[in-house]
Write a protein that holds these residues in place. Structure first.
Motif, PDB file in Angstrom:
ATOM      1  N   GLU A   1       0.812  -1.218   0.000  1.00  0.00           N
ATOM      2  CA  GLU A   1       0.000   0.000   0.000  1.00  0.00           C
ATOM      3  C   GLU A   1       0.851   1.275   0.000  1.00  0.00           C
ATOM      4  O   GLU A   1       0.313   2.373  -0.109  1.00  0.00           O
ATOM      5  CB  GLU A   1      -0.926   0.015   1.225  1.00  0.00           C
ATOM      6  N   LYS A   2       2.153   1.148   0.093  1.00  0.00           N
ATOM      7  CA  LYS A   2       3.034   2.312   0.199  1.00  0.00           C
ATOM      8  C   LYS A   2       2.850   3.322  -0.945  1.00  0.00           C
ATOM      9  O   LYS A   2       2.872   4.541  -0.706  1.00  0.00           O
ATOM     10  CB  LYS A   2       4.490   1.861   0.273  1.00  0.00           C
ATOM     11  N   PRO A   3       2.664   2.899  -2.194  1.00  0.00           N
ATOM     12  CA  PRO A   3       2.508   3.876  -3.285  1.00  0.00           C
ATOM     13  C   PRO A   3       1.319   4.818  -3.113  1.00  0.00           C
ATOM     14  O   PRO A   3       1.279   5.876  -3.758  1.00  0.00           O
ATOM     15  CB  PRO A   3       2.334   2.993  -4.526  1.00  0.00           C
ATOM     16  N   TYR A   4       0.354   4.450  -2.272  1.00  0.00           N
ATOM     17  CA  TYR A   4      -0.847   5.268  -2.104  1.00  0.00           C
ATOM     18  C   TYR A   4      -0.747   6.221  -0.917  1.00  0.00           C
ATOM     19  O   TYR A   4      -1.706   6.950  -0.625  1.00  0.00           O
ATOM     20  CB  TYR A   4      -2.062   4.356  -1.925  1.00  0.00           C
ATOM     21  N   LEU A   5       0.398   6.237  -0.244  1.00  0.00           N
ATOM     22  CA  LEU A   5       0.572   7.068   0.941  1.00  0.00           C
ATOM     23  C   LEU A   5       1.419   8.293   0.622  1.00  0.00           C
ATOM     24  O   LEU A   5       2.309   8.237  -0.236  1.00  0.00           O
ATOM     25  CB  LEU A   5       1.247   6.261   2.056  1.00  0.00           C
ATOM     26  N   PRO A   6       1.186   9.407   1.326  1.00  0.00           N
ATOM     27  CA  PRO A   6       2.031  10.580   1.149  1.00  0.00           C
ATOM     28  C   PRO A   6       3.433  10.303   1.694  1.00  0.00           C
ATOM     29  O   PRO A   6       3.590   9.507   2.634  1.00  0.00           O
ATOM     30  CB  PRO A   6       1.318  11.667   1.952  1.00  0.00           C
ATOM     31  N   PRO A   7       4.473  10.942   1.142  1.00  0.00           N
ATOM     32  CA  PRO A   7       5.849  10.666   1.576  1.00  0.00           C
ATOM     33  C   PRO A   7       6.081  10.882   3.066  1.00  0.00           C
ATOM     34  O   PRO A   7       6.883  10.171   3.681  1.00  0.00           O
ATOM     35  CB  PRO A   7       6.683  11.646   0.730  1.00  0.00           C
ATOM     36  N   TRP A   8       5.361  11.844   3.678  1.00  0.00           N
ATOM     37  CA  TRP A   8       5.590  12.140   5.099  1.00  0.00           C
ATOM     38  C   TRP A   8       5.145  11.007   6.012  1.00  0.00           C
ATOM     39  O   TRP A   8       5.545  10.952   7.186  1.00  0.00           O
ATOM     40  CB  TRP A   8       4.866  13.429   5.513  1.00  0.00           C
ATOM     41  N   ALA A   9       4.320  10.087   5.506  1.00  0.00           N
ATOM     42  CA  ALA A   9       3.688   9.074   6.353  1.00  0.00           C
ATOM     43  C   ALA A   9       4.496   7.790   6.495  1.00  0.00           C
ATOM     44  O   ALA A   9       4.064   6.875   7.196  1.00  0.00           O
ATOM     45  CB  ALA A   9       2.294   8.745   5.816  1.00  0.00           C
ATOM     46  N   VAL A  10       5.654   7.708   5.844  1.00  0.00           N
ATOM     47  CA  VAL A  10       6.453   6.480   5.912  1.00  0.00           C
ATOM     48  C   VAL A  10       7.901   6.855   6.217  1.00  0.00           C
ATOM     49  O   VAL A  10       8.457   7.758   5.593  1.00  0.00           O
ATOM     50  CB  VAL A  10       6.407   5.691   4.583  1.00  0.00           C
ATOM     51  N   TRP A  11       8.504   6.149   7.170  1.00  0.00           N
ATOM     52  CA  TRP A  11       9.920   6.362   7.471  1.00  0.00           C
ATOM     53  C   TRP A  11      10.631   5.022   7.574  1.00  0.00           C
ATOM     54  O   TRP A  11      10.253   4.173   8.370  1.00  0.00           O
ATOM     55  CB  TRP A  11      10.075   7.144   8.778  1.00  0.00           C
TER      56      TRP A  11
END
Length: 371
Positions: free
Chosen positions: A134-144
């Motif tokens: 699901e990572k491609p559907y998330l904004p960049p700030w939401a994953v580290w």
């Protein structure tokens, strides 16, 4: 007969309103193949989760708020039983460390609104990496680092009692709030509340971010002190007192709780400050020593999927995904949104010297807060 038909229709409508998306997804068949769009190799994770059978979650989110999400997940993956344990932010953080050092069985997934503490767990090596489909559907700030995952994008708001706060008094910015409290300190004395930054991780996070965003935060703290601000460790206590009239105004309330209460309590009003509105997220991580890591991956992916995000949205937890509709009024205007990006910057204010300085500023401004 018409009378009874009307009663049956009313009961059905009420049931739909209470259950929301959970009712709509209840007819969905359990998944035997990977979800649509996932790689075929995802079946390996599903089969491993089937063997694990159990998922232990430590969470700061009220179980009632998470019930629909859990029910929908167990419907999709009936071979996994969710053991959901609701605990406070500080307890969650400390328990993970103690259990990891003692090599004791603990959580398979951590879900907390204490963004700084969750990020610190990742930074200190207590999380494992996982590349969610699901990572491609998330904004960049939401994953580290593929280790910390933002699952919501919730505004931090002002909440007030409509009967006690005149319409002309309702502040639209932080500066408005400062002016109001200075001008009417006697009127609002003992009727203003906020999180206790000493006892609430969310409270400390919001206060430290306010100080970073605006130099006007210091005079606002002084104005809160003039009204003898009352501090609380949790949202529920503040909202209860706001609804029954013991409080008139709450500064820095988690928006999802205020909006959900507003939906069935006409006394509650909510403001997203137009100068800036902090946007927080409930962060999910999979501990390095998770005993059921594959079940955790299934749950994380489900939370981040369109279906899981819809479940969160029904409880006014604003979706982190832009392609999932938020409840009316639950998404802050882009012009005012100040999103708290997941990453090392969140940890800076946990430095003991910096924390001591911030808390000294707070206590100097407000005096000794009422408990």
């Amino acid at each position: 007969m018409a009378h009874f038909a009307g009663r049956r229709k009313f009961a059905a409508t009420l049931l739909l309103a209470l259950l929301g998306p959970a009712l709509l997804t209840s007819a969905a068949k359990p998944l035997s193949d990977p979800p649509k769009g996932y790689p075929r190799s995802y079946r390996v994770i599903m089969d491993a989760a089937r063997a694990e059978r159990t998922l232990v979650i430590y969470s700061t989110t009220d179980r009632r708020e998470a019930a629909g999400l859990i029910a929908a997940f167990e419907k999709r993956y009936p071979f996994v039983r969710v053991d959901y344990r609701e605990i406070t932010t500080a307890t969650l953080h400390n328990r993970v460390i103690v259990e990891a050092r003692a090599k004791r069985p603990g959580a398979d997934l951590l879900w907390s609104a204490a963004m700084d503490l969750q990020t610190k767990l990742v930074n200190d090596g207590y999380a494992q990496a996982y590349a969610s489909p699901e990572k491609p559907y998330l904004p960049p700030w939401a994953v580290w680092k593929n280790e910390a995952w933002g699952t919501t994008a919730e505004p931090v708001v002002f909440a007030y009692n409509r009967k006690l706060v005149p319409a002309a008094d309702v502040p639209r910015t932080h500066a408005d709030l400062t002016r109001l409290l200075r001008a009417k300190a006697r009127f609002y004395r003992g009727r203003i509340a906020t999180f206790d930054p000493a006892r609430s991780s969310a409270g400390y996070l919001f206060l430290s971010q306010d100080l970073q965003v605006s130099r006007d935060t210091v005079p606002l703290m002084a104005a809160l002190g003039q009204t003898r601000v009352t501090t609380f460790p949790t949202s529920s206590d503040m909202l209860t007192r706001l609804g029954d009239g013991r409080l008139a105004f709450v500064y820095n309330m988690i928006g999802s709780y205020a909006l959900e209460r507003q939906s069935h309590d006409a006394n509650i009003g909510v403001v997203m400050p137009s100068d800036y509105t902090l946007i927080m997220s409930r962060i999910a991580i999979i501990p390095e020593q998770a005993r059921h890591p594959n079940a955790a991956k299934l749950f994380l992916d489900f939370m981040l999927s369109r279906e899981g995000q819809a479940q969160l949205s029904y409880r006014y937890m604003t979706p982190v995904r832009a392609d999932v509709r938020a409840r009316a009024g639950a998404r802050a205007p882009a012009s005012a949104a100040r999103t708290l990006r997941i990453g090392p910057a969140l940890i800076a204010n946990l430095d003991q010297m910096k924390r001591r300085r911030i808390m000294n500023q707070w206590h100097a401004a407000v005096g000794t807060p009422k408990k």
